[in-house]
Write a protein that holds these residues in place. Structure first.
Motif, mmCIF file in Angstrom:
data_model
loop_
_atom_site.group_PDB
_atom_site.id
_atom_site.type_symbol
_atom_site.label_atom_id
_atom_site.label_comp_id
_atom_site.label_asym_id
_atom_site.label_seq_id
_atom_site.Cartn_x
_atom_site.Cartn_y
_atom_site.Cartn_z
ATOM 1 N N VAL A 170 19.252 -32.229 -18.611
ATOM 2 C CA VAL A 170 20.255 -31.439 -18.849
ATOM 3 C C VAL A 170 21.124 -31.999 -20.261
ATOM 4 N N ARG A 171 21.312 -31.184 -20.828
ATOM 5 C CA ARG A 171 22.326 -31.418 -22.413
ATOM 6 C C ARG A 171 23.590 -30.439 -22.620
ATOM 7 N N LEU A 172 23.863 -31.121 -23.244
ATOM 8 C CA LEU A 172 25.154 -30.262 -24.014
ATOM 9 C C LEU A 172 25.267 -29.924 -25.798
ATOM 10 N N GLU B 225 23.962 -14.364 -27.842
ATOM 11 C CA GLU B 225 24.842 -14.578 -27.172
ATOM 12 C C GLU B 225 24.972 -16.337 -27.731
ATOM 13 N N VAL B 226 23.819 -16.734 -28.640
ATOM 14 C CA VAL B 226 23.246 -17.562 -28.501
ATOM 15 C C VAL B 226 23.905 -17.945 -29.984
ATOM 16 N N TRP B 227 23.286 -16.975 -31.247
ATOM 17 C CA TRP B 227 23.296 -16.337 -32.592
ATOM 18 C C TRP B 227 24.368 -15.692 -33.140
ATOM 19 N N ARG B 228 25.459 -15.726 -32.801
ATOM 20 C CA ARG B 228 26.365 -14.895 -33.052
ATOM 21 C C ARG B 228 26.564 -14.582 -34.867
ATOM 22 N N VAL B 229 27.086 -13.709 -34.822
ATOM 23 C CA VAL B 229 27.395 -13.656 -36.555
ATOM 24 C C VAL B 229 28.322 -14.396 -37.272
ATOM 25 N N LEU B 230 28.906 -14.494 -36.134
ATOM 26 C CA LEU B 230 30.386 -16.183 -36.195
ATOM 27 C C LEU B 230 30.474 -16.313 -34.987
ATOM 28 N N GLY B 231 30.863 -17.880 -35.625
ATOM 29 C CA GLY B 231 31.302 -18.470 -34.543
ATOM 30 C C GLY B 231 30.062 -18.681 -33.256
ATOM 31 N N ASN B 232 29.404 -19.195 -33.646
ATOM 32 C CA ASN B 232 28.385 -20.245 -33.058
ATOM 33 C C ASN B 232 28.804 -20.877 -31.410
ATOM 34 N N PRO B 233 28.428 -20.542 -30.328
ATOM 35 C CA PRO B 233 28.653 -21.769 -29.440
ATOM 36 C C PRO B 233 28.053 -23.091 -28.947
ATOM 37 N N GLY B 234 28.073 -23.796 -28.533
ATOM 38 C CA GLY B 234 27.189 -24.250 -28.528
ATOM 39 C C GLY B 234 26.224 -24.259 -27.301
ATOM 40 N N THR B 235 25.387 -24.451 -27.202
ATOM 41 C CA THR B 235 24.765 -24.607 -25.720
ATOM 42 C C THR B 235 23.852 -25.420 -25.057
ATOM 43 N N ILE B 236 23.324 -24.703 -23.885
ATOM 44 C CA ILE B 236 23.307 -25.862 -21.985
ATOM 45 C C ILE B 236 22.374 -26.018 -22.025
ATOM 46 N N LEU B 237 21.030 -27.471 -22.220
ATOM 47 C CA LEU B 237 19.714 -27.338 -22.499
ATOM 48 C C LEU B 237 19.493 -27.985 -20.710
ATOM 49 N N VAL B 238 18.478 -26.903 -20.231
ATOM 50 C CA VAL B 238 18.146 -27.521 -19.561
ATOM 51 C C VAL B 238 16.589 -27.482 -19.356
ATOM 52 N N GLY C 258 21.957 -21.758 -21.079
ATOM 53 C CA GLY C 258 23.664 -21.301 -21.267
ATOM 54 C C GLY C 258 24.089 -21.552 -22.268
ATOM 55 N N VAL C 259 25.665 -21.435 -22.329
ATOM 56 C CA VAL C 259 26.475 -21.884 -23.759
ATOM 57 C C VAL C 259 27.849 -22.088 -23.203
ATOM 58 N N TRP C 260 28.516 -22.740 -24.126
ATOM 59 C CA TRP C 260 29.279 -23.647 -23.980
ATOM 60 C C TRP C 260 30.872 -23.364 -24.671
ATOM 61 N N ARG C 261 32.080 -23.452 -25.047
ATOM 62 C CA ARG C 261 32.561 -23.064 -26.540
ATOM 63 C C ARG C 261 34.131 -24.465 -25.186
ATOM 64 N N ALA C 262 34.594 -24.909 -25.953
ATOM 65 C CA ALA C 262 35.664 -25.997 -25.828
ATOM 66 C C ALA C 262 36.649 -25.714 -26.991
ATOM 67 N N THR C 263 37.582 -26.140 -26.313
ATOM 68 C CA THR C 263 39.176 -26.110 -27.312
ATOM 69 C C THR C 263 40.352 -28.145 -26.527
ATOM 70 N N LYS C 264 40.420 -27.916 -27.561
ATOM 71 C CA LYS C 264 41.384 -28.938 -27.425
ATOM 72 C C LYS C 264 43.494 -28.570 -27.356
ATOM 73 N N SER C 265 43.661 -28.969 -25.769
ATOM 74 C CA SER C 265 45.029 -28.531 -25.498
ATOM 75 C C SER C 265 45.570 -30.247 -24.804
ATOM 76 N N THR D 218 25.872 -29.652 -11.941
ATOM 77 C CA THR D 218 26.803 -30.910 -12.476
ATOM 78 C C THR D 218 25.944 -31.971 -13.011
ATOM 79 N N ALA D 219 25.274 -31.522 -13.189
ATOM 80 C CA ALA D 219 24.531 -32.513 -14.612
ATOM 81 C C ALA D 219 25.087 -32.446 -15.985
ATOM 82 N N ALA D 220 25.039 -31.365 -16.026
ATOM 83 C CA ALA D 220 25.693 -30.076 -17.521
ATOM 84 C C ALA D 220 26.682 -30.777 -17.420
ATOM 85 N N GLU D 221 27.752 -30.606 -16.016
ATOM 86 C CA GLU D 221 29.738 -31.059 -15.640
ATOM 87 C C GLU D 221 29.718 -32.920 -16.349
ATOM 88 N N ALA D 222 28.891 -33.465 -15.564
ATOM 89 C CA ALA D 222 28.837 -35.193 -16.108
ATOM 90 C C ALA D 222 28.788 -35.327 -17.537
#
Length: 373
Positions: free
Chosen positions: A277-279, A304-317, A323-330, A350-354
């Protein structure tokens, strides 16, 4: 001819990309650098690609003198081994007018406006860049200087900048030929002359160009001439006629024929089990393959994986981009939203959360807020 299914092909690619187990040595030994690792400095995508592949603490690629960042394939910024860059430069000049027009994205009206063939435009721009960029300069300063040093037909009015300057893609394709790399992390983009400056090549080195195609096939194979041409930004006809390696063998993936370097055939026949499992970040090398239907069979999921603008990250299982993921910093907190595209067992979540917590630690943040949708 070897016949395999999608899962076997994906297991081979996961291993070829160094994702089946984390690397414990020099990141430069990873095969993904045979082709280059695309970067979006605003999101640190190249460093996140390393996080998915390398064990332990990581030195940012931009701080490691063994790597250079340059506009290379399709004019996009890629990290390459510094030792490989001189040879790469000889692989990048266009073969002819049709090749250059494809890489530039030019239509007949652009060539007519330039007043010269597209390949001559690239060479003219490269010569001008080599002459005017003798020190570290911002992209804006470079654009202004090279626009003044090139024929008017190579420039156009830019609505965003409210100024006339050289075609952006033309400058991107010409910059590495002129021996220019990018300063990592600099904003605005900043160009730096390499020392010693490479000779300005009039024509591509066939062996070096074929080496780039071979690297694509090794990482993204079995693949077709159209797949490889799409990655390089050229036409299938140009690639097949000038760059296609002669040491490849055909492999059928669920009935679709592609090619692989002959010495990679044993790894395709018996790939390691992809129990991982990798992000993966946006623009990760694995998702740069042009046969997207193999990577993500469901058309709705591909959107969902390849958007016109702003591709997300992907979850490799395993062998699936599940799956896909997006992150922001606050402040000191990493806020990460994960969306499952395929059913994920509790163990995979659980592995993706790690993996998400590894990302938090790598970014030097103290808190993680994670949401599944």
């Amino acid at each position: 001819m070897l016949k395999i299914d999608r899962r076997q092909a994906m297991a081979y690619r996961v291993a070829a990309h160094g994702l089946h187990r984390r690397h414990t040595g020099d990141p430069g030994a990873l095969a993904v650098f045979d082709l280059g690792v695309q970067d979006d400095s605003r999101r640190g995508t190249a460093d996140l690609a390393m996080l998915a592949r390398v064990e332990g603490a990581l030195t940012p690629l931009g701080d490691d003198e063994r790597f250079v960042l340059a506009w290379s394939h399709r004019g996009a910024p890629h990290y390459h081994r510094a030792a490989d860059f001189p040879a790469l430069v000889t692989a990048l000049p266009p073969w002819d007018d049709a090749d250059a027009a494809a890489r530039l994205g030019w239509q007949r009206r652009d060539v007519a406006a330039a007043g010269m063939p597209a390949d001559a435009a690239v060479r003219t721009a490269a010569a001008a860049l080599r002459k005017v960029v003798t020190r570290t300069m911002t992209k804006g300063a470079v654009s202004e200087a090279v626009t003044s040093a090139t024929p008017d037909g190579l420039s156009l009015w830019c609505r965003r900048c409210q100024a006339t300057h050289i075609h952006d893609q033309l400058m991107r394709l010409a910059a590495p030929l002129a021996g220019l790399v990018l300063a990592p992390g600099a904003s605005p983009a900043t160009l730096v002359p390499v020392r010693p400056r490479p000779r300005l090549a009039e024509h591509p080195d066939g062996r070096a160009a074929t080496g780039v195609v071979r690297a694509y096939l090794r990482l993204h194979g079995p693949a077709t001439t159209s797949d490889a041409a799409g990655f390089m930004g050229t036409t299938r006809t140009t690639l097949a006629g000038t760059m296609w390696p002669d040491d490849v063998v055909e492999v059928s993936v669920d009935g679709r024929r592609g090619a692989i370097p002959a010495d990679a055939l044993p790894a395709v026949e018996n790939p390691p089990e992809a129990d991982v499992v990798r992000l993966l970040p946006p623009k990760d090398p694995l998702v740069q393959a042009r046969d997207r239907a193999l990577l993500v069979p469901d058309p709705a999921h591909r959107k969902e994986v390849w958007r016109v603008l702003g591709n997300p990250g992907t979850i490799l299982v395993g062998t699936d981009l599940a799956g896909v993921w997006r992150a922001t910093k606050s402040g000191d907190r990493l806020e990460l939203t994960m969306t499952a595209l395929l059913p994920l067992p509790a163990q995979a979540r659980t592995a993706a959360e790690a993996e998400a917590d590894r990302m938090r630690a790598a970014r030097g943040l103290s808190e993680l807020r994670l949401t599944w949708t």
